[in-house]
Design an enzyme around this catalytic site. Sequence first.
Site, PDB file in Angstrom:
ATOM      1  N   ASN A  72      -9.888  -0.493  -2.421  1.00  0.00           N
ATOM      2  CA  ASN A  72      -8.471  -0.289  -2.096  1.00  0.00           C
ATOM      3  C   ASN A  72      -7.628  -0.890  -3.224  1.00  0.00           C
ATOM      4  O   ASN A  72      -7.608  -2.108  -3.398  1.00  0.00           O
ATOM      5  CB  ASN A  72      -8.186  -0.985  -0.754  1.00  0.00           C
ATOM      6  CG  ASN A  72      -6.740  -0.887  -0.314  1.00  0.00           C
ATOM      7  OD1 ASN A  72      -5.861  -0.534  -1.100  1.00  0.00           O
ATOM      8  ND2 ASN A  72      -6.489  -1.224   0.933  1.00  0.00           N
ATOM      9  N   CYS A 126       0.814  -1.228   0.000  1.00  0.00           N
ATOM     10  CA  CYS A 126       0.000   0.000   0.000  1.00  0.00           C
ATOM     11  C   CYS A 126       0.843   1.272   0.000  1.00  0.00           C
ATOM     12  O   CYS A 126       0.398   2.312  -0.468  1.00  0.00           O
ATOM     13  CB  CYS A 126      -0.938   0.021   1.195  1.00  0.00           C
ATOM     14  SG  CYS A 126      -2.076  -1.364   1.137  1.00  0.00           S
ATOM     15  N   HIS A 156      -3.742   7.216   1.211  1.00  0.00           N
ATOM     16  CA  HIS A 156      -3.948   5.900   0.582  1.00  0.00           C
ATOM     17  C   HIS A 156      -5.375   5.464   0.896  1.00  0.00           C
ATOM     18  O   HIS A 156      -5.833   5.586   2.042  1.00  0.00           O
ATOM     19  CB  HIS A 156      -2.930   4.909   1.143  1.00  0.00           C
ATOM     20  CG  HIS A 156      -3.332   3.482   0.954  1.00  0.00           C
ATOM     21  ND1 HIS A 156      -3.670   2.985  -0.275  1.00  0.00           N
ATOM     22  CD2 HIS A 156      -3.488   2.456   1.851  1.00  0.00           C
ATOM     23  CE1 HIS A 156      -4.016   1.707  -0.145  1.00  0.00           C
ATOM     24  NE2 HIS A 156      -3.902   1.372   1.139  1.00  0.00           N
TER      25      HIS A 156
END
Length: 335
Positions: free
Chosen positions: A292, A115, A262
């Site tokens: 995501n 991530c 993020h």
Amino acid sequence: MYNSKITGLGHYVPENVVTNNDLKEFMDTSDEWIQERTGIKERRWIDPKTEDTTAVMGVKAARIAIEKAGLTKDDIDFIVFATLSPDMYFPGGGVQVQEMLDMPTIGALDIRNQCSGFIYAMSVADQFIKTGMYKNVLVIGSENHSGGLDKSTRGRNVSVIFGDGAGAAVLSRSEEEGKGILSSHLHSEGKHAKELALLGPSTGKWVPEILEKNDPDDVSYFPYMNGQFVFKHAVTRFSEAIIEGLAANNLQKEDISMLIPHQANLRIAQFIQKKFQLSDDKVFNNIQKYGNTTAASVIIALTEAFEEGKIKDNDLVVLAAFGSGFTWGSVIIRW
Ligand code: UT7
């Protein structure tokens, strides 16, 4: 020393929209549960009948970014490719991009930081430009999660969150002082590696062992996440990375024009927004549409925020991410 400036941005997401209600076909879940816990309404998952792969989506985003930068593929000096879902175990996506874009034999580097992959990738590209080694670096974040998720009820706490997509930026040399990437800040804490990880297909579990066992109940081939543990660390580390980035540049939270977190979970972004007392127009979220997308999330969000006119000349843009590793970091940009 030179500065690096973002001169071109691009993103690409697969056409196939999968809504929360669509997921009910494979697993026991609900639109209400997913929206309440994560903010996600839908995500894009690659239709396997299309040509899209991690590298192909990266190339599609890269083409746009290069064009927006007013450059051609021959102007690019180096590729940095961030992903946790490469098309092949090896080699990585960077060399695929070099080949698919028919580029000269420039260097291509893969970043494996999940991530926070795009934050790490930007930082690496920035160092190459600052030292004068390269003039234009293509930085890509791309993920194909849908191919590797456990889409049954067993894997629902993980699989409803993740989406596919790609984004790209061209970082170029600039001599304008005080503009471009001001600083980047990178961290890791490997003691939590197994709290968010894919353990199965690895050198700890080589192919002969997989073939021999052929065990349908082996879940180690799917991503594992200790959700609440990750959530708690995320809110702390996101905040630290932002505070560190502001302090390094003698800036205050009031100086932030746009925060791009993020896109892990809308609730995490909202927590950070509240903590830093930022108004709605100073935080950009698009997890509602894409879920995501890991290494692609920050760059897709940055591209959309810019295209929607939400980032202007001289704005202070803060990028921050946290994820598997654990790894986290921030990039502070004067646009
Ligand atoms: O990007 C990298 C970093 N990642 C993150 O930052 C993610 C951080 N973590 C999270 O966002 C949250 O932990 C999740 C959204 C992943 C999960 O939310 P949670 O509140 O932590 O849920 P949970 O896993 O503790 O599960 C709560 C309940 C369980 O049922 P019981 O045992 O209470 O009866 C689960 O079985 O919700 C159930 N559940 C679901 N129900 C419907 C789990 N997933 C689902 C689902 N649909 N998809």
